[in-house]
Design a protein around this motif. Structure first.
Motif, PDB file in Angstrom:
ATOM      1  N   UNK A 113       0.838  -1.203   0.000  1.00  0.00           N
ATOM      2  CA  UNK A 113       0.000   0.000   0.000  1.00  0.00           C
ATOM      3  C   UNK A 113       0.869   1.249   0.000  1.00  0.00           C
ATOM      4  N   UNK A 114       0.447   2.246  -0.772  1.00  0.00           N
ATOM      5  CA  UNK A 114       1.177   3.504  -0.863  1.00  0.00           C
ATOM      6  C   UNK A 114       0.240   4.668  -0.578  1.00  0.00           C
ATOM      7  N   UNK A 115       0.698   5.573   0.260  1.00  0.00           N
ATOM      8  CA  UNK A 115      -0.041   6.781   0.586  1.00  0.00           C
ATOM      9  C   UNK A 115       0.248   7.849  -0.465  1.00  0.00           C
ATOM     10  N   UNK A 116      -0.603   8.868  -0.512  1.00  0.00           N
ATOM     11  CA  UNK A 116      -0.411   9.949  -1.472  1.00  0.00           C
ATOM     12  C   UNK A 116       0.912  10.677  -1.245  1.00  0.00           C
ATOM     13  N   UNK A 117       1.450  10.612  -0.019  1.00  0.00           N
ATOM     14  CA  UNK A 117       2.733  11.279   0.252  1.00  0.00           C
ATOM     15  C   UNK A 117       3.920  10.337   0.107  1.00  0.00           C
ATOM     16  N   UNK A 118       3.678   9.130  -0.422  1.00  0.00           N
ATOM     17  CA  UNK A 118       4.773   8.216  -0.708  1.00  0.00           C
ATOM     18  C   UNK A 118       5.095   7.206   0.369  1.00  0.00           C
TER      19      UNK A 118
END
Length: 522
Positions: free
Chosen positions: A328-333
């Motif tokens: 999983x990756x968040x919008x902030x990396x």
């Protein structure tokens, strides 16, 4: 007296005053930061020189120091970091000015070095691209030029000495300094206003009430001992713990949010917020625990989360390797990886959550959407601001905390905590109420025991269990005489496992040990 011309290496006949030299350094840095922040409005928040360096500092901070910050500052750890950075930059600016009393070169070199550091920080961030480098480059150029310009004006002032030009050059320096300060303030303020123009809160408010097809069962009064002063069973959104690596909260509207599921799947799929909200939403009462929680620590909270089963989304994509991981990756990396089997486990009930306690997710807790996998510490499951789920082979990629030697998998350990009496409190003699919480998410608590002053263990009364994904409250009554007393607690889960006495620190896979407190009886 001949006026001294200031080229790039000119030197005043006598050094600049200490205060003037320091002011030049501070104003040059202020101008550089203001320009960088303003440009980052157009190149992305991740390109902000100040924040990029701060985020890199978080990534490079030794683990022991991060845990020290969490233990001592809690959710204010990022505020402390920002304040520390501001002080460091201020000191560096003053030093740059003082080193440049005779020549602007030292200050220009230091300004360039700070700019280069910001460029490097931006280039190495996971949420930036080549265009993002424009912000730190602008900071670098402006910092060097403003330092050189102000230094030259100050040299002219010094060269004028007691001549008729003295008043003119003095005023010119004052006007230049004031103009630089005002310009930095205007640009910095404009950058702040423009950054907020996307109006995340307006996007959140527009979501309105979330209609749930399958609401969580009401919490029975017998599920807690709030009347004794114990922790509320459901944690208010504002009191829900927050531990993450985001120096500033990602700003992503519901309208712009997308979730891509790809990798080892039959069909790559992408969902927008309307797709998720248009489904039959369910509500689950879930306790979340942070791996940074020390024995007896506060980083555990319970909420009614609203969303859709992650199992359904993954099945729509068609999982090819049930033994793999969901990366999983968040919008902030920020990244994490969770075993596919845990996300597909219907009993565990992993969610893509868009709501929390009846309202849209608060920004600090992942708005517009986040992942929640009950029974696992958040660093290996609970991706906030999630935008990408990639199915991979097991350990095909390493995630953020795995790169820092934390455990790959993170099942929450059986633990318990004493909330009443508070540590070092004084209570009346006689029958004393002892109460707290215990947790073993997805397994369930079978028994809680306490003992006073190292004596025999006695079984505590358990409150009504809400489900095996939440904490369970407990209480006991003890008859105590005046003096100082020590109470310890331990829990046993439904698998028959009793939490061990040995104290183990949180890293790499969660703390263990018996919680104990000292208190006095009058």
């Amino acid at each position: 007296m001949k006026t001294l011309e200031h080229d790039s290496v000119s030197t005043p006949r006598r050094p600049l005053r200490w205060l003037v030299a320091a002011l030049i350094g501070v104003l040059a840095v202020a101008a550089a930061l203001a320009v960088g922040e303003f440009v980052s409005v157009f190149t992305g928040a991740g390109s902000s020189p100040f924040l990029a360096v701060g985020n890199s500092a978080i990534d490079l901070t030794p683990e022991w120091l991060k845990q020290f910050a969490i233990r001592n500052f809690g959710t204010n750890d990022k505020l402390v970091l920002l304040a520390g950075m501001a002080v460091t930059i201020l000191v560096a600016a003053v030093v740059a000015g003082l080193l440049s009393r005779r020549s602007p070169l030292p200050g220009m070199v230091i300004a360039a070095a700070f700019g280069a550091l910001a460029v490097l920080a931006v280039l190495t961030r996971p949420d930036t691209d080549v265009l993002s480098v424009l912000a730190p480059l602008a900071s670098l150029v402006v910092g060097v030029l403003v330092f050189r310009w102000l230094h030259g004006v100050a040299v002219d002032r010094l060269a004028a000495g007691s001549s008729e030009k003295d008043g003119l050059t003095r005023r010119r320096f004052l006007y230049s300094a004031a103009g630089t300060a005002v310009g930095a303030g205007v640009l910095g303020g404009a950058g702040t206003l423009l950054t907020g123009s996307s109006d995340i809160e307006a996007s959140r408010a527009a979501i309105g009430k979330l209609t749930v097809r399958s609401p969580a069962p009401p919490i029975p009064a017998s599920a807690g001992y709030e009347a004794l002063g114990a922790t509320k069973f459901i944690t208010d959104n504002r009191e829900f713990y927050r531990i993450d690596t985001a120096l500033t909260l990602p700003r992503l509207t519901a309208e712009d949010w997308r979730l891509k599921i790809h990798g080892l799947v039959d069909n790559e799929v992408t969902f927008d917020f309307a797709d998720i909200r248009g489904r039959e939403l369910i509500e689950k009462t879930i306790t979340m625990t942070c791996v940074s929680n020390e024995v007896g620590g506060p980083y555990i909270s319970t909420s009614n989360f609203i969303g859709v089963p992650l199992r359904d989304l993954l099945n729509e994509a068609g999982v090819q390797d049930v033994g793999g991981q969901v990366f999983a990756t968040s919008v902030d990396g920020w990244t994490t990886a969770t075993p596919v089997r845990d996300m597909l486990d219907e009993k565990r009930g992993a969610l893509l959550a868009i709501g929390m306690n009846g309202e849209a997710l608060p920004l600090e807790h992942g708005f517009p959407a986040r992942v929640i996998v009950p029974g696992l510490y958040g660093y290996a499951s609970a991706c906030k601001w999630v935008v990408d789920l990639e199915l991979i082979r097991y350990c095909q990629k390493s995630f953020y905390w795995q790169d820092r030697d934390w455990a790959v998998e993170a099942p929450i350990k059986t633990q318990s905590r004493i909330d009443v009496p508070a540590g070092f409190a004084t209570v009346a003699a006689g029958k004393v109420q002892v109460a707290g919480v215990a947790w073993a998410q997805t397994t369930g608590i079978a028994k809680v025991e306490i003992r006073m002053d190292g004596g025999p263990w006695q079984t505590a009364e358990l409150a009504t269990e809400v489900n095996d994904r939440t904490w369970r409250q407990w209480r006991a009554e003890v008859d105590l005489s005046s003096g100082s007393h020590r109470v310890e607690v331990r829990a046993t889960d439904r698998s028959g496992k009793t939490q061990p006495q040995e104290r183990v620190p949180p890293i790499p896979d969660g703390a263990t040990g018996w919680h104990s407190i000292l208190f006095s009886v009058d």
